[in-house]
Design a protein around this motif. Sequence first.
Motif, PDB file in Angstrom:
ATOM      1  N   CYS A  49       0.842  -1.179   0.000  1.00 19.22           N
ATOM      2  CA  CYS A  49       0.000   0.000   0.000  1.00 19.22           C
ATOM      3  C   CYS A  49       0.885   1.238   0.000  1.00 19.22           C
ATOM      4  O   CYS A  49       2.073   1.158   0.287  1.00 19.22           O
ATOM      5  CB  CYS A  49      -0.947   0.021   1.206  1.00 19.22           C
ATOM      6  SG  CYS A  49      -0.132  -0.020   2.810  1.00 19.22           S
ATOM      7  N   LEU A  50       0.270   2.368  -0.338  1.00 23.76           N
ATOM      8  CA  LEU A  50       0.995   3.621  -0.406  1.00 23.76           C
ATOM      9  C   LEU A  50       0.055   4.706   0.073  1.00 23.76           C
ATOM     10  O   LEU A  50      -1.066   4.819  -0.413  1.00 23.76           O
ATOM     11  CB  LEU A  50       1.438   3.888  -1.851  1.00 23.76           C
ATOM     12  CG  LEU A  50       2.216   5.167  -2.108  1.00 23.76           C
ATOM     13  CD1 LEU A  50       3.534   5.158  -1.360  1.00 23.76           C
ATOM     14  CD2 LEU A  50       2.454   5.336  -3.600  1.00 23.76           C
ATOM     15  N   PHE A  51       0.477   5.471   1.066  1.00 22.09           N
ATOM     16  CA  PHE A  51      -0.359   6.536   1.602  1.00 22.09           C
ATOM     17  C   PHE A  51       0.540   7.596   2.210  1.00 22.09           C
ATOM     18  O   PHE A  51       1.714   7.368   2.461  1.00 22.09           O
ATOM     19  CB  PHE A  51      -1.336   5.997   2.650  1.00 22.09           C
ATOM     20  CG  PHE A  51      -0.670   5.268   3.786  1.00 22.09           C
ATOM     21  CD1 PHE A  51      -0.229   5.953   4.918  1.00 22.09           C
ATOM     22  CD2 PHE A  51      -0.481   3.903   3.735  1.00 22.09           C
ATOM     23  CE1 PHE A  51       0.396   5.276   5.957  1.00 22.09           C
ATOM     24  CE2 PHE A  51       0.140   3.218   4.775  1.00 22.09           C
ATOM     25  CZ  PHE A  51       0.572   3.909   5.891  1.00 22.09           C
ATOM     26  N   SER A  52      -0.034   8.770   2.427  1.00 23.51           N
ATOM     27  CA  SER A  52       0.689   9.852   3.091  1.00 23.51           C
ATOM     28  C   SER A  52       0.288   9.867   4.557  1.00 23.51           C
ATOM     29  O   SER A  52      -0.876   9.622   4.888  1.00 23.51           O
ATOM     30  CB  SER A  52       0.346  11.196   2.464  1.00 23.51           C
ATOM     31  OG  SER A  52       0.800  11.239   1.141  1.00 23.51           O
ATOM     32  N   ALA A  53       1.235  10.155   5.432  1.00 22.52           N
ATOM     33  CA  ALA A  53       0.940  10.200   6.860  1.00 22.52           C
ATOM     34  C   ALA A  53       1.899  11.150   7.554  1.00 22.52           C
ATOM     35  O   ALA A  53       3.017  11.360   7.092  1.00 22.52           O
ATOM     36  CB  ALA A  53       1.068   8.798   7.469  1.00 22.52           C
ATOM     37  N   ARG A  62      -8.513   2.305   6.125  1.00 30.62           N
ATOM     38  CA  ARG A  62      -8.870   1.595   4.886  1.00 30.62           C
ATOM     39  C   ARG A  62      -7.813   0.561   4.492  1.00 30.62           C
ATOM     40  O   ARG A  62      -8.132  -0.428   3.854  1.00 30.62           O
ATOM     41  CB  ARG A  62      -9.122   2.577   3.745  1.00 30.62           C
ATOM     42  CG  ARG A  62      -7.866   3.243   3.228  1.00 30.62           C
ATOM     43  CD  ARG A  62      -8.131   4.184   2.060  1.00 30.62           C
ATOM     44  NE  ARG A  62      -6.914   4.840   1.674  1.00 30.62           N
ATOM     45  CZ  ARG A  62      -6.448   5.958   2.205  1.00 30.62           C
ATOM     46  NH1 ARG A  62      -7.135   6.557   3.150  1.00 30.62           N
ATOM     47  NH2 ARG A  62      -5.323   6.484   1.795  1.00 30.62           N
ATOM     48  N   GLU A  63      -6.542   0.791   4.863  1.00 32.68           N
ATOM     49  CA  GLU A  63      -5.481  -0.159   4.512  1.00 32.68           C
ATOM     50  C   GLU A  63      -5.649  -1.466   5.297  1.00 32.68           C
ATOM     51  O   GLU A  63      -5.314  -2.532   4.805  1.00 32.68           O
ATOM     52  CB  GLU A  63      -4.102   0.441   4.759  1.00 32.68           C
ATOM     53  CG  GLU A  63      -3.822   1.701   3.973  1.00 32.68           C
ATOM     54  CD  GLU A  63      -3.882   1.515   2.467  1.00 32.68           C
ATOM     55  OE1 GLU A  63      -3.788   0.380   1.973  1.00 32.68           O
ATOM     56  OE2 GLU A  63      -4.023   2.527   1.766  1.00 32.68           O
ATOM     57  N   ILE A  92      -2.843  -4.749   4.668  1.00 36.14           N
ATOM     58  CA  ILE A  92      -1.905  -5.049   5.742  1.00 36.14           C
ATOM     59  C   ILE A  92      -2.652  -5.574   6.958  1.00 36.14           C
ATOM     60  O   ILE A  92      -3.850  -5.357   7.103  1.00 36.14           O
ATOM     61  CB  ILE A  92      -1.050  -3.813   6.123  1.00 36.14           C
ATOM     62  CG1 ILE A  92      -1.925  -2.634   6.518  1.00 36.14           C
ATOM     63  CG2 ILE A  92      -0.137  -3.415   4.985  1.00 36.14           C
ATOM     64  CD1 ILE A  92      -1.135  -1.445   6.998  1.00 36.14           C
ATOM     65  N   ASP A  93      -1.950  -6.267   7.820  1.00 36.42           N
ATOM     66  CA  ASP A  93      -2.509  -6.877   9.023  1.00 36.42           C
ATOM     67  C   ASP A  93      -1.863  -6.205  10.231  1.00 36.42           C
ATOM     68  O   ASP A  93      -0.636  -6.145  10.314  1.00 36.42           O
ATOM     69  CB  ASP A  93      -2.191  -8.372   9.004  1.00 36.42           C
ATOM     70  CG  ASP A  93      -2.803  -9.120  10.174  1.00 36.42           C
ATOM     71  OD1 ASP A  93      -3.098  -8.511  11.216  1.00 36.42           O
ATOM     72  OD2 ASP A  93      -2.975 -10.348  10.044  1.00 36.42           O
ATOM     73  N   PRO A  94      -2.661  -5.706  11.189  1.00 38.39           N
ATOM     74  CA  PRO A  94      -2.078  -5.000  12.338  1.00 38.39           C
ATOM     75  C   PRO A  94      -1.198  -5.876  13.227  1.00 38.39           C
ATOM     76  O   PRO A  94      -0.441  -5.362  14.041  1.00 38.39           O
ATOM     77  CB  PRO A  94      -3.299  -4.484  13.103  1.00 38.39           C
ATOM     78  CG  PRO A  94      -4.447  -5.292  12.625  1.00 38.39           C
ATOM     79  CD  PRO A  94      -4.119  -5.752  11.238  1.00 38.39           C
ATOM     80  N   ALA A 119     -12.792   0.718  -7.426  1.00 37.73           N
ATOM     81  CA  ALA A 119     -11.771   0.715  -6.369  1.00 37.73           C
ATOM     82  C   ALA A 119     -11.589   2.160  -5.926  1.00 37.73           C
ATOM     83  O   ALA A 119     -11.789   3.093  -6.699  1.00 37.73           O
ATOM     84  CB  ALA A 119     -10.456   0.153  -6.895  1.00 37.73           C
ATOM     85  N   ARG A 120     -11.199   2.350  -4.671  1.00 37.34           N
ATOM     86  CA  ARG A 120     -10.926   3.695  -4.162  1.00 37.34           C
ATOM     87  C   ARG A 120      -9.495   3.752  -3.664  1.00 37.34           C
ATOM     88  O   ARG A 120      -9.020   2.828  -3.020  1.00 37.34           O
ATOM     89  CB  ARG A 120     -11.907   4.046  -3.049  1.00 37.34           C
ATOM     90  CG  ARG A 120     -13.311   4.269  -3.586  1.00 37.34           C
ATOM     91  CD  ARG A 120     -14.319   4.624  -2.501  1.00 37.34           C
ATOM     92  NE  ARG A 120     -15.634   4.812  -3.059  1.00 37.34           N
ATOM     93  CZ  ARG A 120     -16.475   3.838  -3.357  1.00 37.34           C
ATOM     94  NH1 ARG A 120     -16.145   2.594  -3.156  1.00 37.34           N
ATOM     95  NH2 ARG A 120     -17.660   4.108  -3.863  1.00 37.34           N
ATOM     96  N   VAL A 121      -8.822   4.860  -3.976  1.00 39.60           N
ATOM     97  CA  VAL A 121      -7.441   5.066  -3.538  1.00 39.60           C
ATOM     98  C   VAL A 121      -7.385   6.335  -2.699  1.00 39.60           C
ATOM     99  O   VAL A 121      -8.378   6.680  -2.066  1.00 39.60           O
ATOM    100  CB  VAL A 121      -6.472   5.080  -4.745  1.00 39.60           C
ATOM    101  CG1 VAL A 121      -6.430   3.704  -5.415  1.00 39.60           C
ATOM    102  CG2 VAL A 121      -6.840   6.139  -5.770  1.00 39.60           C
ATOM    103  N   GLU A 122      -6.276   7.036  -2.693  1.00 38.58           N
ATOM    104  CA  GLU A 122      -6.110   8.210  -1.858  1.00 38.58           C
ATOM    105  C   GLU A 122      -7.281   9.173  -1.979  1.00 38.58           C
ATOM    106  O   GLU A 122      -7.785   9.409  -3.054  1.00 38.58           O
ATOM    107  CB  GLU A 122      -4.821   8.974  -2.215  1.00 38.58           C
ATOM    108  CG  GLU A 122      -3.551   8.191  -1.983  1.00 38.58           C
ATOM    109  CD  GLU A 122      -3.184   7.362  -3.192  1.00 38.58           C
ATOM    110  OE1 GLU A 122      -3.240   7.854  -4.328  1.00 38.58           O
ATOM    111  OE2 GLU A 122      -2.840   6.191  -2.994  1.00 38.58           O
ATOM    112  N   ARG A 123      -7.683   9.743  -0.841  1.00 37.74           N
ATOM    113  CA  ARG A 123      -8.755  10.740  -0.747  1.00 37.74           C
ATOM    114  C   ARG A 123     -10.075  10.238  -1.335  1.00 37.74           C
ATOM    115  O   ARG A 123     -10.920  11.021  -1.748  1.00 37.74           O
ATOM    116  CB  ARG A 123      -8.336  12.059  -1.422  1.00 37.74           C
ATOM    117  CG  ARG A 123      -7.084  12.686  -0.851  1.00 37.74           C
ATOM    118  CD  ARG A 123      -6.739  14.028  -1.484  1.00 37.74           C
ATOM    119  NE  ARG A 123      -6.893  14.132  -2.911  1.00 37.74           N
ATOM    120  CZ  ARG A 123      -5.935  13.949  -3.819  1.00 37.74           C
ATOM    121  NH1 ARG A 123      -4.719  13.620  -3.423  1.00 37.74           N
ATOM    122  NH2 ARG A 123      -6.173  14.099  -5.097  1.00 37.74           N
TER     123      ARG A 123
END
Length: 154
Positions: free
Chosen positions: A32-36, A52-53, A59-61, A114-118
Amino acid sequence: MSETALGGTFIIEGYNQPNGGLPLEISDKLLCLFSADVSAEDDRYVIEVPRREIETGSIDPDETYRVALIAGDEDDDAKTTETGTPSEPQPPVENGEIRYVEIEDIGKQGDGIARVERGYVIIVPGAEVGDRVKVEISEVKSNFAVGEIIEEDI
């Protein structure tokens, strides 16, 4: 920005990078790729992963992951047009870009959504809810893009 595949690694060119604009290699193992933002918490620093990830199964926590940090533009929050008003957000994808997505819904025409960033929508013809696919973006509009499946069940 251009993107080419080389032995399972994606090479992305065209970014204003502190390394002098050299291509950035992104492994095909990217989940995955996201800003944080990075925040201070007691004696450690924390990067928050968007819900959402976890919910989409990227990913798995309970697992451990390698994290790569890429410097953001210092003026990302202060982008303005020549008139001094904030510029419109740009689509988070570009024509020809390769993305890994999970289909969340089916659109009115029967295409996968599918939904991605924002919350930006990528329409994927021929996909079903729950499919995890690798797509190449073939059309980009201000509020949605179209992606063609290049690999199924990833």
